[in-house]
Write a protein that holds these residues in place. Structure first.
Motif, PDB file in Angstrom:
ATOM      1  N   SER A 115       1.051  -1.379   0.285  1.00 25.33           N
ATOM      2  CA  SER A 115      -0.101   0.602  -0.180  1.00 25.33           C
ATOM      3  C   SER A 115       0.819   1.087   0.483  1.00 25.33           C
ATOM      4  CB  SER A 115      -0.825   0.039   1.250  1.00 25.33           C
ATOM      5  OG  SER A 115      -0.517  -0.047   2.720  1.00 25.33           O
ATOM      6  N   TYR A 116       0.166   2.465  -0.629  1.00 25.36           N
ATOM      7  CA  TYR A 116       1.058   3.820  -0.877  1.00 25.36           C
ATOM      8  C   TYR A 116       1.296   3.732   0.798  1.00 25.36           C
ATOM      9  CZ  TYR A 116       2.428   8.145  -1.533  1.00 25.36           C
ATOM     10  OH  TYR A 116       3.515   8.869  -2.319  1.00 25.36           O
ATOM     11  N   ILE A 117       0.817   3.899   2.048  1.00 25.24           N
ATOM     12  CA  ILE A 117       1.049   4.232   3.477  1.00 25.24           C
ATOM     13  C   ILE A 117       2.940   3.971   3.643  1.00 25.24           C
ATOM     14  CG2 ILE A 117      -0.450   2.685   4.585  1.00 25.24           C
ATOM     15  CD1 ILE A 117      -0.012   6.507   5.281  1.00 25.24           C
ATOM     16  N   ARG A 118       2.605   2.067   3.585  1.00 23.99           N
ATOM     17  CA  ARG A 118       3.375   1.707   3.616  1.00 23.99           C
ATOM     18  C   ARG A 118       4.919   2.382   3.358  1.00 23.99           C
ATOM     19  NH1 ARG A 118      -0.479  -1.287   4.674  1.00 23.99           N
ATOM     20  NH2 ARG A 118      -0.817  -3.300   5.943  1.00 23.99           N
ATOM     21  N   SER A 119       4.930   2.865   1.292  1.00 22.57           N
ATOM     22  CA  SER A 119       5.478   3.108   0.616  1.00 22.57           C
ATOM     23  C   SER A 119       5.773   4.293   1.796  1.00 22.57           C
ATOM     24  CB  SER A 119       5.628   3.682  -0.320  1.00 22.57           C
ATOM     25  OG  SER A 119       4.346   4.485  -0.835  1.00 22.57           O
ATOM     26  N   ARG A 120       5.145   5.299   2.075  1.00 26.23           N
ATOM     27  CA  ARG A 120       5.361   6.494   2.853  1.00 26.23           C
ATOM     28  C   ARG A 120       5.795   6.576   4.520  1.00 26.23           C
ATOM     29  NH1 ARG A 120       0.023   9.287   4.279  1.00 26.23           N
ATOM     30  NH2 ARG A 120       1.464  10.667   5.262  1.00 26.23           N
ATOM     31  N   ALA A 121       5.526   5.284   5.349  1.00 23.91           N
ATOM     32  CA  ALA A 121       6.064   5.072   6.250  1.00 23.91           C
ATOM     33  C   ALA A 121       8.251   5.128   5.684  1.00 23.91           C
ATOM     34  CB  ALA A 121       5.895   3.551   6.913  1.00 23.91           C
ATOM     35  N   LEU A 122       7.926   4.336   4.807  1.00 21.43           N
ATOM     36  CA  LEU A 122       9.340   3.798   4.717  1.00 21.43           C
ATOM     37  C   LEU A 122      10.228   4.956   4.206  1.00 21.43           C
ATOM     38  CD1 LEU A 122       9.429   0.783   2.707  1.00 21.43           C
ATOM     39  CD2 LEU A 122       9.883   0.478   4.247  1.00 21.43           C
ATOM     40  N   SER A 177       5.296   6.601  17.566  1.00 17.83           N
ATOM     41  CA  SER A 177       4.028   7.484  18.307  1.00 17.83           C
ATOM     42  C   SER A 177       4.591   9.060  17.559  1.00 17.83           C
ATOM     43  CB  SER A 177       3.838   8.059  19.272  1.00 17.83           C
ATOM     44  OG  SER A 177       5.289   8.747  19.456  1.00 17.83           O
ATOM     45  N   GLU A 178       5.705   8.879  16.397  1.00 13.22           N
ATOM     46  CA  GLU A 178       5.780  10.015  16.084  1.00 13.22           C
ATOM     47  C   GLU A 178       5.522   9.793  14.037  1.00 13.22           C
ATOM     48  OE1 GLU A 178       7.382  13.585  13.919  1.00 13.22           O
ATOM     49  OE2 GLU A 178       6.576  13.349  15.691  1.00 13.22           O
ATOM     50  N   LEU A 179       5.896   8.085  14.252  1.00  9.85           N
ATOM     51  CA  LEU A 179       5.226   7.833  13.054  1.00  9.85           C
ATOM     52  C   LEU A 179       4.244   7.986  12.097  1.00  9.85           C
ATOM     53  CD1 LEU A 179       6.963   5.945  10.338  1.00  9.85           C
ATOM     54  CD2 LEU A 179       6.013   4.158  11.125  1.00  9.85           C
ATOM     55  N   ALA A 180       3.391   7.915  13.498  1.00 11.04           N
ATOM     56  CA  ALA A 180       1.849   7.931  13.394  1.00 11.04           C
ATOM     57  C   ALA A 180       1.469   8.945  13.062  1.00 11.04           C
ATOM     58  CB  ALA A 180       0.760   7.257  14.678  1.00 11.04           C
ATOM     59  N   THR A 181       2.059   9.862  13.432  1.00 10.06           N
ATOM     60  CA  THR A 181       1.927  12.010  13.652  1.00 10.06           C
ATOM     61  C   THR A 181       2.580  11.941  11.980  1.00 10.06           C
ATOM     62  OG1 THR A 181       2.185  11.784  15.703  1.00 10.06           O
ATOM     63  CG2 THR A 181       2.774  14.141  14.358  1.00 10.06           C
ATOM     64  N   ARG A 182       3.491  11.529  11.587  1.00 11.43           N
ATOM     65  CA  ARG A 182       3.714  12.203  10.483  1.00 11.43           C
ATOM     66  C   ARG A 182       2.768  11.666   9.472  1.00 11.43           C
ATOM     67  NH1 ARG A 182      10.249  12.163   9.767  1.00 11.43           N
ATOM     68  NH2 ARG A 182      10.633  13.038  12.461  1.00 11.43           N
ATOM     69  N   LEU A 183       2.378   9.755   9.760  1.00 11.69           N
ATOM     70  CA  LEU A 183       1.671   9.106   8.071  1.00 11.69           C
ATOM     71  C   LEU A 183       0.228   9.904   8.224  1.00 11.69           C
ATOM     72  CD1 LEU A 183       2.916   5.855   8.272  1.00 11.69           C
ATOM     73  CD2 LEU A 183       3.331   7.691   6.915  1.00 11.69           C
ATOM     74  N   ALA A 189       9.853   8.196   4.833  1.00 10.33           N
ATOM     75  CA  ALA A 189       9.981   8.664   5.946  1.00 10.33           C
ATOM     76  C   ALA A 189      11.080   8.161   7.053  1.00 10.33           C
ATOM     77  CB  ALA A 189       8.600   8.599   7.063  1.00 10.33           C
ATOM     78  N   LEU A 190      11.045   6.416   7.081  1.00 13.80           N
ATOM     79  CA  LEU A 190      12.134   6.207   7.925  1.00 13.80           C
ATOM     80  C   LEU A 190      13.293   6.280   7.215  1.00 13.80           C
ATOM     81  CD1 LEU A 190       9.789   2.852   8.821  1.00 13.80           C
ATOM     82  CD2 LEU A 190      10.835   4.964  10.738  1.00 13.80           C
ATOM     83  N   ALA A 191      13.662   6.323   5.960  1.00 13.67           N
ATOM     84  CA  ALA A 191      14.694   6.312   5.461  1.00 13.67           C
ATOM     85  C   ALA A 191      15.530   7.349   5.515  1.00 13.67           C
ATOM     86  CB  ALA A 191      14.551   6.523   3.753  1.00 13.67           C
ATOM     87  N   VAL A 192      14.823   8.977   6.481  1.00 12.48           N
ATOM     88  CA  VAL A 192      15.536  10.165   6.762  1.00 12.48           C
ATOM     89  C   VAL A 192      16.350   9.619   7.947  1.00 12.48           C
ATOM     90  CG1 VAL A 192      14.778  12.368   7.286  1.00 12.48           C
ATOM     91  CG2 VAL A 192      14.037  11.209   5.360  1.00 12.48           C
TER      92      VAL A 192
END
Length: 134
Positions: free
Chosen positions: A33-40, A51-57, A42-45
């Motif tokens: 899913s696209y949300i999973r790629s968005r998480a990746l 909790s912060e990942l939830a906020t960013r997503l 964000a985590l690449a940075v």
């Protein structure tokens, strides 16, 4: 707003949001899913607390946990205890996850075909004009 500004904005919107479904290309290419790629992406940075990942997503914590569970099962991220707060988990990207994030970034950031096909002098003019909007 002038009619001319509305026409220009309509073309820009179509180019960026409608002409090429980049989100679907990311989904099809990565098989997630696209949300999973968005998480990746964000985590690449940097590694991020759950909790912060939830906020960013812009997702709730339970859904973020499902996303991270899936990415972890795929070997794309790992969860670790936060060294500064043992009650929290930090999510860190793996080399395979970084590779997937890079693929998603390449797809998302590639200019639309119509834009790339413009002659150099038109691209220079657009660059100059859009530079004023930053």
């Amino acid at each position: 707003m002038s009619e001319q500004a509305q026409r220009i904005y309509a073309v820009m919107r179509r180019l960026v949001l409608e002409a090429d479904d980049r989100k679907q290309r990311v989904v099809d290419t990565l098989g997630m899913s696209y949300i999973r790629s968005r998480a990746l992406r964000a985590l690449a940075v940097e590694p991020i607390r759950m909790s912060e990942l939830a906020t960013r997503l812009v997702t709730d914590k339970p859904y973020t946990t499902l996303v991270v569970d899936d990415l972890e099962q795929r070997g794309l991220v790992v969860r670790e205890q936060d060294p500064n707060d043992r009650r929290c988990k930090v999510v860190r990207i793996t080399p395979a996850g970084r590779e997937a994030a890079n693929v998603a970034t390449e797809i998302i950031t590639a200019p639309p075909t119509e834009l790339a096909a413009l002659p150099p002098e038109d691209l220079e003019a657009l660059d100059r004009i859009l530079g004023k909007l930053r």
